[in-house]
Scaffold this motif. Structure first.
Motif, PDB file in Angstrom:
ATOM      1  N   SER A   1      38.243  43.540 -57.707  1.00 28.61           N
ATOM      2  CA  SER A   1      37.717  42.654 -56.665  1.00 28.61           C
ATOM      3  C   SER A   1      36.249  42.352 -56.928  1.00 28.61           C
ATOM      4  CB  SER A   1      37.851  43.296 -55.276  1.00 28.61           C
ATOM      5  OG  SER A   1      37.010  44.440 -55.187  1.00 28.61           O
ATOM      6  N   GLY A   2      35.726  41.389 -56.190  1.00 24.21           N
ATOM      7  CA  GLY A   2      34.289  41.129 -56.233  1.00 24.21           C
ATOM      8  C   GLY A   2      33.542  42.325 -55.664  1.00 24.21           C
ATOM      9  N   THR A   3      34.121  42.938 -54.650  1.00 20.49           N
ATOM     10  CA  THR A   3      33.522  44.124 -54.043  1.00 20.49           C
ATOM     11  C   THR A   3      33.411  45.243 -55.081  1.00 20.49           C
ATOM     12  OG1 THR A   3      34.592  43.487 -51.980  1.00 20.49           O
ATOM     13  CG2 THR A   3      33.727  45.722 -52.091  1.00 20.49           C
TER      14      THR A   3
ATOM     15  N   LEU B   1      30.557  44.611 -57.384  1.00 20.43           N
ATOM     16  CA  LEU B   1      29.290  44.958 -56.716  1.00 20.43           C
ATOM     17  C   LEU B   1      29.097  46.470 -56.683  1.00 20.43           C
ATOM     18  CD1 LEU B   1      29.485  42.377 -53.813  1.00 20.43           C
ATOM     19  CD2 LEU B   1      27.528  42.596 -55.361  1.00 20.43           C
TER      20      LEU B   1
ATOM     21  N   PHE C   1      28.486  38.504 -46.694  1.00 21.05           N
ATOM     22  CA  PHE C   1      29.722  39.233 -46.472  1.00 21.05           C
ATOM     23  C   PHE C   1      29.407  40.731 -46.517  1.00 21.05           C
ATOM     24  CE2 PHE C   1      34.156  40.235 -48.160  1.00 21.05           C
ATOM     25  CZ  PHE C   1      34.780  39.932 -46.974  1.00 21.05           C
TER      26      PHE C   1
ATOM     27  N   SER D   1      30.661  43.086 -48.119  1.00 22.58           N
ATOM     28  CA  SER D   1      30.726  43.676 -49.471  1.00 22.58           C
ATOM     29  C   SER D   1      29.366  43.826 -50.125  1.00 22.58           C
ATOM     30  CB  SER D   1      31.580  42.795 -50.388  1.00 22.58           C
ATOM     31  OG  SER D   1      32.852  42.647 -49.863  1.00 22.58           O
ATOM     32  N   THR D   2      28.506  42.825 -49.961  1.00 26.74           N
ATOM     33  CA  THR D   2      27.185  42.869 -50.591  1.00 26.74           C
ATOM     34  C   THR D   2      26.452  44.119 -50.144  1.00 26.74           C
ATOM     35  OG1 THR D   2      27.183  40.495 -50.089  1.00 26.74           O
ATOM     36  CG2 THR D   2      25.210  41.386 -51.169  1.00 26.74           C
TER      37      THR D   2
ATOM     38  N   VAL E   1      22.375  36.639 -52.971  1.00 25.62           N
ATOM     39  CA  VAL E   1      23.695  36.020 -52.795  1.00 25.62           C
ATOM     40  C   VAL E   1      23.522  34.517 -52.984  1.00 25.62           C
ATOM     41  CG1 VAL E   1      25.613  35.646 -51.186  1.00 25.62           C
ATOM     42  CG2 VAL E   1      24.314  37.786 -51.098  1.00 25.62           C
TER      43      VAL E   1
ATOM     44  N   ASP F   1      24.990  38.648 -56.391  1.00 22.11           N
ATOM     45  CA  ASP F   1      26.308  38.469 -55.799  1.00 22.11           C
ATOM     46  C   ASP F   1      26.661  37.001 -56.016  1.00 22.11           C
ATOM     47  OD1 ASP F   1      28.517  37.956 -54.252  1.00 22.11           O
ATOM     48  OD2 ASP F   1      27.891  39.239 -52.585  1.00 22.11           O
TER      49      ASP F   1
ATOM     50  N   ALA G   1      29.720  35.904 -56.200  1.00 26.47           N
ATOM     51  CA  ALA G   1      31.137  35.840 -55.831  1.00 26.47           C
ATOM     52  C   ALA G   1      31.596  34.398 -55.636  1.00 26.47           C
ATOM     53  CB  ALA G   1      31.378  36.643 -54.555  1.00 26.47           C
ATOM     54  N   GLN G   2      30.697  33.565 -55.086  1.00 28.19           N
ATOM     55  CA  GLN G   2      31.062  32.179 -54.781  1.00 28.19           C
ATOM     56  C   GLN G   2      30.588  31.206 -55.854  1.00 28.19           C
ATOM     57  OE1 GLN G   2      29.444  31.402 -50.866  1.00 28.19           O
ATOM     58  NE2 GLN G   2      30.448  33.184 -49.953  1.00 28.19           N
TER      59      GLN G   2
ATOM     60  N   SER H   1      33.850  36.945 -57.821  1.00 25.95           N
ATOM     61  CA  SER H   1      35.093  37.246 -57.101  1.00 25.95           C
ATOM     62  C   SER H   1      36.177  36.237 -57.478  1.00 25.95           C
ATOM     63  CB  SER H   1      34.867  37.202 -55.591  1.00 25.95           C
ATOM     64  OG  SER H   1      36.122  37.250 -54.919  1.00 25.95           O
TER      65      SER H   1
ATOM     66  N   HIS I   1      39.068  36.324 -55.512  1.00 30.95           N
ATOM     67  CA  HIS I   1      39.886  36.432 -54.309  1.00 30.95           C
ATOM     68  C   HIS I   1      40.566  35.081 -54.055  1.00 30.95           C
ATOM     69  CE1 HIS I   1      40.492  36.576 -49.859  1.00 30.95           C
ATOM     70  NE2 HIS I   1      40.879  37.792 -50.168  1.00 30.95           N
TER      71      HIS I   1
ATOM     72  N   LYS J   1      38.439  32.032 -53.278  1.00 30.01           N
ATOM     73  CA  LYS J   1      37.403  31.570 -54.204  1.00 30.01           C
ATOM     74  C   LYS J   1      37.919  30.436 -55.108  1.00 30.01           C
ATOM     75  CE  LYS J   1      34.314  34.562 -52.743  1.00 30.01           C
ATOM     76  NZ  LYS J   1      34.930  35.406 -51.706  1.00 30.01           N
TER      77      LYS J   1
ATOM     78  N   GLY K   1      40.675  40.138 -57.003  1.00 29.77           N
ATOM     79  CA  GLY K   1      40.105  40.391 -58.328  1.00 29.77           C
ATOM     80  C   GLY K   1      38.658  39.966 -58.394  1.00 29.77           C
TER      81      GLY K   1
ATOM     82  N   TYR L   1      28.629  33.914 -41.336  1.00 24.46           N
ATOM     83  CA  TYR L   1      28.911  35.312 -41.132  1.00 24.46           C
ATOM     84  C   TYR L   1      28.152  35.735 -39.891  1.00 24.46           C
ATOM     85  CZ  TYR L   1      29.650  35.019 -46.224  1.00 24.46           C
ATOM     86  OH  TYR L   1      30.058  34.651 -47.476  1.00 24.46           O
TER      87      TYR L   1
HETATM   88  C1  LIG Z   1      34.202  36.936 -51.515  1.00 19.25           C
HETATM   89  C2  LIG Z   1      32.882  37.563 -51.500  1.00 19.25           C
HETATM   90  C3  LIG Z   1      32.679  38.904 -51.866  1.00 19.25           C
HETATM   91  C4  LIG Z   1      33.795  39.876 -52.100  1.00 19.25           C
HETATM   92  O1  LIG Z   1      34.735  39.520 -53.022  1.00 19.25           O
HETATM   93  P1  LIG Z   1      36.195  40.219 -52.960  1.00 19.25           P
HETATM   94  O2  LIG Z   1      36.793  39.771 -54.259  1.00 19.25           O
HETATM   95  O3  LIG Z   1      36.897  39.666 -51.766  1.00 19.25           O
HETATM   96  O4  LIG Z   1      36.006  41.681 -52.904  1.00 19.25           O
HETATM   97  C5  LIG Z   1      31.393  39.386 -51.913  1.00 19.25           C
HETATM   98  N1  LIG Z   1      30.338  38.618 -51.619  1.00 19.25           N
HETATM   99  C6  LIG Z   1      30.476  37.334 -51.253  1.00 19.25           C
HETATM  100  C7  LIG Z   1      29.263  36.532 -50.942  1.00 19.25           C
HETATM  101  C8  LIG Z   1      31.746  36.759 -51.163  1.00 19.25           C
HETATM  102  O5  LIG Z   1      31.876  35.488 -50.790  1.00 19.25           O
END
Ligand SMILES: *Cc1c(COP(=O)(O)O)cnc(C)c1O
Length: 377
Positions: free
Chosen positions: A54-56, A59, A81, A83-84, A126, A152, A154-155, A176, A178, A181, A188, A320
């Motif tokens: 995952s993206g998490t 991180l 999010f 996760s960060t 981010v 981060d 992820a996006q 990420s 996910h 995304k 993933g 968020y």
């Molecule tokens: C989606 C996202 C994550 C986490 O990614 P996952 O693959 O869902 O674990 C982390 N940070 C940001 C900014 C995200 O948009």
């Protein structure tokens, strides 16, 4: 109902998943994982890519690899999010939240320095909506204070800042895949390692604390437990699904950008009339159309707007809730300086449906539903 999101599916996924099964290699680091890693390294113009669950997880790996000690501080935006933040909490750090810029919703680079203490070890940025933070300013601060930068991203796959891909500026870039995304494997992500001195420890961390990656390359004749670690390898079946999309990443990117541009053009008159605000893309950024959002005047008008869209068959969402106001945010960190924009701007923002192959007719429905909300206002 027009869904807010639909996971990308381009057609070859099932064929590739079938191939992974026929290869008799469905665990991690099979042929499709290899291809995805190579694609990322090529798209980023270097570095070492490791596909993760995952993206998490990416991180988390970055946080653990950066060698944080209890009491060390990590600077990050509150508008992100969970996760960060939680990745660094797991690594033992204290969180220091910094305000965002109202134009891009990214961390305000001019407010970072005030939040630095002698315990600051990492700045986690981010790239919200796939639009780059001011990386020149941020890398400058990090260099002056000897602080690591973790992106981060992820996006932000396929986005650049001054022509350089996002995720390649800091010590680590975290992506990420996910289903929400731009490119997906269900669940993933990937870790991009930009400083090669971390590669060996990253491979060990990802492979349950063993030097198994070295063993597979024939560099050692048996593998053994050498350090702490976890399991961050995705199945090759998931990588196969992702590969179908990375293969035509340019096409997916253009499809999303077209969709983004149609929204942006359609809402220009409403912005001129002072009804709403559209996203801002700074000149030095090229983005990947990860999302399209609008900003309404107030929280109350946003609530009314979202129910109006729903009544018209359109699913829109917001995010968020600032992390510093959440129970865990209060427990694990504090907001440095004044919350000038984080809460205010987050309450005004609403996201519209945007996904690969969103039908033009459906997009028209969204555009008309937005327009009808403002009619006569
Ligand atoms: C989606 C996202 C994550 C986490 O990614 P996952 O693959 O869902 O674990 C982390 N940070 C940001 C900014 C995200 O948009």
């Amino acid at each position: 109902m027009i869904n807010f999101n639909e996971p990308p599916f381009v057609g070859k996924e099932l064929e590739y998943v079938k191939q992974a099964i026929e290869n008799k290699k469905i665990c991690g680091d099979g042929a499709f994982t290899q291809r995805c890693n190579e694609w990322i390294e090529q798209a980023m113009g270097g570095g070492k890519a490791l596909l993760t669950t995952s993206g998490t997880a990416a991180l988390e790996m970055a946080a653990l690899l950066s060698g944080l000690q209890p009491g060390d501080e990590v600077i990050l935006p509150s508008y992100t999010f969970s996760s960060t933040a939680t990745a660094f909490v797991l690594a033992g750090a204290r969180l220091v939240f910094v305000d965002i810029r109202p134009d891009t919703m990214n961390i305000d680079e001019s407010k970072i320095e005030l939040a630095i203490t002698d315990r600051t070890r990492v700045i986690a940025v981010v790239h919200y909506a796939g639009v780059g933070c001011d990386m020149d300013a941020i890398m400058g601060i990090a260099d002056r204070y000897g602080i690591k930068v973790i992106e981060d991203a992820a996006q932000a796959v396929m986005s650049t800042y001054k022509g350089k891909p996002l995720g390649t500026f800091g010590d680590f870039g975290c992506f990420s895949f996910h289903e929400t995304k731009n490119y997906s494997m269900g669940e993933g992500g990937a870790l991009l390692i930009n400083d090669s001195s971390y590669i060996e420890s990253a491979e060990i961390l990802r492979e349950k604390g063993t030097n198994r990656s070295k063993y597979f390359r024939g560099q050692v004749d048996k593998y053994t437990w050498v350090d702490y670690g976890s399991s961050y390898l995705p199945s090759d079946m998931n990588a196969a699904y992702l590969w179908a999309q990375l293969e035509i990443a340019e096409q997916i990117n253009n499809n999303r950008l077209d969709c983004w541009a149609r929204y942006h053009e359609a809402f220009a008159p409403l912005e001129e009339a002072g009804m709403l605000q559209r996203p801002v893309i700074p000149q030095e950024c090229s983005h990947n159309a990860h999302m399209y959002y609008l900003k309404l005047a107030t929280l109350a008008s946003r609530t009314e707007f979202i129910s109006h869209l729903k009544e018209n068959g359109v699913q829109a969402t917001f995010h968020y809730v600032p992390l510093h106001s959440a129970p865990a945010g209060r427990k694990f960190g504090y907001f440095a300086g004044a919350d000038e924009f984080t809460t205010l701007e987050s309450e005004r923002l609403v996201r519209l449906p945007l996904y690969y192959n969103l039908k033009k007719d459906d997009q028209e429905t969204v555009i008309n539903a937005v327009a009808s909300f403002f009619k006569g206002k």
